[in-house]
Write a protein that holds these residues in place. Structure first.
Motif, PDB file in Angstrom:
ATOM      1  N   LYS A   1      -4.346  -0.993   5.773  1.00  0.00           N
ATOM      2  CA  LYS A   1      -5.159  -0.135   4.905  1.00  0.00           C
ATOM      3  C   LYS A   1      -5.780   1.018   5.693  1.00  0.00           C
ATOM      4  O   LYS A   1      -5.825   2.154   5.226  1.00  0.00           O
ATOM      5  CB  LYS A   1      -6.263  -0.962   4.232  1.00  0.00           C
ATOM      6  CG  LYS A   1      -5.798  -1.735   3.014  1.00  0.00           C
ATOM      7  CD  LYS A   1      -6.964  -2.271   2.192  1.00  0.00           C
ATOM      8  CE  LYS A   1      -7.620  -3.450   2.864  1.00  0.00           C
ATOM      9  NZ  LYS A   1      -8.646  -4.103   2.006  1.00  0.00           N
TER      10      LYS A   1
ATOM     11  N   LYS B   1      -4.127  -6.925   6.806  1.00  0.00           N
ATOM     12  CA  LYS B   1      -4.363  -6.082   5.633  1.00  0.00           C
ATOM     13  C   LYS B   1      -5.302  -4.925   5.980  1.00  0.00           C
ATOM     14  O   LYS B   1      -5.066  -3.775   5.596  1.00  0.00           O
ATOM     15  CB  LYS B   1      -4.962  -6.910   4.498  1.00  0.00           C
ATOM     16  CG  LYS B   1      -3.970  -7.838   3.806  1.00  0.00           C
ATOM     17  CD  LYS B   1      -4.658  -8.673   2.736  1.00  0.00           C
ATOM     18  CE  LYS B   1      -3.683  -9.632   2.071  1.00  0.00           C
ATOM     19  NZ  LYS B   1      -4.343 -10.510   1.076  1.00  0.00           N
TER      20      LYS B   1
ATOM     21  N   TYR C   1       0.813  -1.222   0.000  1.00  0.00           N
ATOM     22  CA  TYR C   1       0.000   0.000   0.000  1.00  0.00           C
ATOM     23  C   TYR C   1       0.849   1.276   0.000  1.00  0.00           C
ATOM     24  O   TYR C   1       0.303   2.375  -0.017  1.00  0.00           O
ATOM     25  CB  TYR C   1      -0.936   0.002   1.205  1.00  0.00           C
ATOM     26  CG  TYR C   1      -1.871  -1.199   1.223  1.00  0.00           C
ATOM     27  CD1 TYR C   1      -3.005  -1.219   0.419  1.00  0.00           C
ATOM     28  CD2 TYR C   1      -1.592  -2.321   2.003  1.00  0.00           C
ATOM     29  CE1 TYR C   1      -3.851  -2.319   0.404  1.00  0.00           C
ATOM     30  CE2 TYR C   1      -2.445  -3.423   1.993  1.00  0.00           C
ATOM     31  CZ  TYR C   1      -3.558  -3.416   1.194  1.00  0.00           C
ATOM     32  OH  TYR C   1      -4.391  -4.522   1.177  1.00  0.00           O
TER      33      TYR C   1
END
Length: 413
Positions: A405, A401, A368
């Motif tokens: 995020k 994750k 990311y």
């Protein structure tokens, strides 16, 4: 990260210091009744509280628990697990209804409202707040903790400034207070075991909401420290005011009235908030336990147990504390032993899991972060670490994750 630590630690304190501690009723019976030795007992209790605060929250994070049974099934044998599971279920329900009774006593003593009204309001709030998402619930649980801490310090300063005390008289009055315990050492162990029995179900859930084990450790230590400071300060205040405190259901509220009517009014609302904190945590954890295999049952179970708890709360607050707390405390001795053994056995594994999750977070951060390359090798390593985790592979990967995020989304706002 600091905000998360503070939120969890404040929520933990809010869960532990319910009607009994913030009102002073259980401290009267467990510690003030032993006079000066009772104060020494609270200091020892404070040290134990810090140690076990860390253990409980960390174990919840390590196993990523949604309810207490998920942790107990990992750290206890089948028979012991079943016994403790039943004991925690009973503890959640019994102490929950004691809290509702405390809500009734609180508004009755301060405002002269009927006993049933205060309990009904508390029961209604439990049901309403349960419909919030968990992050908001954590915020609600911790909101009253810093307020009560400040108010207790104000009461302590008022109590010990420009006053002299006749310690012989204080000791004599303290000795007349009935205690369910034979001596201060059994009393402090029983009291803490009771606190663990009431705190563990929700504390495991709080810990389970934390991905980073280091954050869980710090949250538990800070929460345990907060509990220990409040217990010791409140016991000293009650001892110094024992002549008044020994005559009422809500002794700290009666002492607050000596400062100023407005201060007393605010303190009454804060106590009520702490009563709600503990009551909500217990009924919430209970509903979580019984709906773990079918989330749709959560709200019917929560509403049903709250309604039954409210009906049984009319047995009376002071009477329920003196009868039920010692029994649950003795059962809690087993829980303390299991937690201690689990911590010793799992300590190296927890440390390994702690570094494993850090590696997973660092790896997936590359995906990311526009300034880093997330390679096939990184992806394979991330998956392998997920398989090595004590938590279900898909679950740990998905949660990490989501964590990363969320961090990137917050940074870009």
């Amino acid at each position: 990260m600091l905000k998360r630590i503070l939120n969890i630690s404040l929520a933990y304190v809010g869960v532990v210091i319910g009607a009994g501690l913030s009102s002073g009723q259980d401290l009267m019976q467990y510690f003030v009744s032993f006079g000066k030795w009772g104060i020494i007992g609270t200091i020892v209790l404070g040290i134990i509280s810090v140690v076990f605060g860390k253990i409980i929250i960390t174990l919840g994070s390590y196993f990523r628990s949604n309810d207490h049974s998920e942790v107990l099934s990992q750290i206890a044998g089948p028979i012991t697990n079943k016994i403790l599971d039943i004991a925690l279920i009973v503890s959640c329900f019994v102490v929950g209804l004691v809290m509702i009774a405390g809500a009734g006593s609180n508004l009755n003593q301060q405002f002269g409202l009927p006993f049933w009204a205060g309990g009904l309001l508390c029961a209604t709030l439990i049901i309403i707040v349960s419909f919030l998402d968990f992050e908001k619930i954590t915020g609600v649980l911790g909101i009253f903790t810093p307020i009560v801490f400040i108010m207790i310090i104000i009461i302590a300063v008022h109590t010990f400034t420009n006053r002299s005390f006749d310690f012989d008289e204080l000791e004599a009055i303290s000795a007349t207070i009935p205690s369910p315990m034979p001596n201060v050492w059994i009393s402090l162990l029983n009291y803490f075991a009771l606190a663990v029995m009431t705190a563990v179900p929700m504390a495991f859930v709080l810990g389970g909401s934390i991905m980073r084990i280091g954050v869980a450790e710090k949250s538990g230590i800070l929460g345990g420290l907060g509990v220990s400071i409040i217990i010791t300060v409140v016991t000293c205040v009650l001892y110094a005011n024992v002549k008044l405190a020994s005559t009422v259901d809500m002794p700290m509220l009666a002492i607050a009235e000596q400062i100023h009517p407005i201060f007393s009014l605010i303190y009454a609302f804060v106590i009520y908030g702490l009563i709600f904190n503990t009551a909500f945590s217990l009924f919430y954890a209970l509903a979580k336990r019984f709906s773990s295999d079918n989330p749709k049952r959560f709200y019917p179970i929560l509403i049903g147990t709250v309604v039954i708890g409210y009906a049984l709360s009319f047995m009376g607050f002071k009477e329920l504390v003196s009868i039920m707390y010692p029994i649950l405390g003795y059962i809690g001795f087993v829980m303390l032993a299991i937690l201690t053994i689990a911590w010793i056995k799992e300590k190296s594994n927890i440390k390994g899991e702690k570094f494993l999750r850090r590696k997973m977070i660092r790896l997936i951060t590359k995906k990311y972060d526009d300034n880093q390359d997330y390679t096939i090798k990184d992806k394979e390593k991330f998956h392998q670490l997920g398989e090595d985790s004590i938590v279900d592979t898909q679950s740990i990967k998905s949660d990490i994750k989501d964590l990363v995020k969320e961090k990137f989304n917050d940074d870009t706002r």
